[in-house]
Design an enzyme around this catalytic site. Structure first.
Site, PDB file in Angstrom:
ATOM      1  N   VAL A 182       0.969  -0.931  -0.170  1.00  0.00           N
ATOM      2  CA  VAL A 182       0.003   0.199   0.097  1.00  0.00           C
ATOM      3  C   VAL A 182       1.090   1.247  -0.028  1.00  0.00           C
ATOM      4  CG1 VAL A 182      -1.826   1.262   1.171  1.00  0.00           C
ATOM      5  CG2 VAL A 182      -2.056  -1.091   1.015  1.00  0.00           C
ATOM      6  N   CYS A 183       2.012   1.288   0.596  1.00  0.00           N
ATOM      7  CA  CYS A 183       2.938   2.271   0.932  1.00  0.00           C
ATOM      8  C   CYS A 183       3.291   2.899  -0.478  1.00  0.00           C
ATOM      9  CB  CYS A 183       4.043   1.956   1.724  1.00  0.00           C
ATOM     10  SG  CYS A 183       3.688   1.474   3.444  1.00  0.00           S
ATOM     11  N   PRO A 184       3.783   2.337  -1.132  1.00  0.00           N
ATOM     12  CA  PRO A 184       4.210   2.886  -2.748  1.00  0.00           C
ATOM     13  C   PRO A 184       2.996   3.443  -3.366  1.00  0.00           C
ATOM     14  CG  PRO A 184       4.425   0.583  -2.987  1.00  0.00           C
ATOM     15  CD  PRO A 184       4.158   0.949  -1.408  1.00  0.00           C
ATOM     16  N   LEU A 214       2.560   6.936  -1.710  1.00  0.00           N
ATOM     17  CA  LEU A 214       3.585   7.803  -1.906  1.00  0.00           C
ATOM     18  C   LEU A 214       3.542   8.257  -3.569  1.00  0.00           C
ATOM     19  CD1 LEU A 214       6.394   6.148   0.101  1.00  0.00           C
ATOM     20  CD2 LEU A 214       5.099   8.328   0.681  1.00  0.00           C
TER      21      LEU A 214
END
EC number: 1.11.1.26
Length: 188
Positions: A47-49, A52
């Site tokens: 999920v993080c990329p 970002l």
């Protein structure tokens, strides 16, 4: 200690990966302009990329508002560089990625998941005086939306420059605001 609306950002010093270099960042860098401190669990995840990358795609819009974004995870600045160099999505990022391997910053903002040593998905909008104006924390599996964050930043900036006015639900730049008064009681 959890950060809350109106509280001042606590002192910190850290190293960030920014535009191909390692740079030092402190709470002083957050003063004098609007800032978004965007915590995420870890580099090289799922999920993080997407979050970002969404911020990277909207970065110019934040910059037009005088807002700097700071991504923070408990990874090191070296890991941030490796991720930047190997991921097309992360390679687009123009804002600093702060390494917080000791968890000091993450704990200062109250978003440390102690048993995992990782940050919650915490978003903090900070005004030019270094005071928090927006706090949002999402569960790990729920990604955030940069366009919604942009809307909230615009609302925070509007309210800061227009004393006595407030932004109603779904407010967008240029739309009507409210001026709380006795005349409005029971009429909304």
């Amino acid at each position: 200690m959890s950060m809350y609306i109106g509280s001042e950002v606590q002192a910190f010093n850290a190293t960030a990966f920014h535009k191909g270099e390692f740079v030092e960042v402190s709470e002083q860098d957050l003063k004098g302009k609007w800032s978004v401190v965007f915590f995420y669990p870890a580099d090289f995840t799922f999920v993080c990329p997407t979050e970002l990358g969404d911020l990277a795609d909207n970065y110019d819009e934040f910059q037009k508002l005088g807002v700097e974004i700071y991504g923070v995870s408990t990874d090191t600045h070296f890991t941030h560089k490796a991720w930047h160099d190997t991921s097309e999505t992360i390679g687009k990022i123009q804002f600093p990625l702060i390494g917080d391997p000791t968890g000091k910053i993450t704990r200062n903002f109250g978003v440390m998941i102690e048993e995992a040593g990782l940050a919650e998905r915490g978003t903090f909008v900070i005004d030019p005086e270094g005071k928090i104006q927006i706090v949002e924390i999402n569960a790990g599996g729920i990604g955030r939306d940069a366009s919604e964050l942009l809307r909230k930043v615009k609302a925070a900036q509007y309210v800061a420059t227009h004393p006595g006015e407030v932004c109603p639900a779904k407010w967008k730049e240029g739309e009507a605001t409210l001026a709380p008064s006795l005349d409005l009681v029971g009429k909304i």
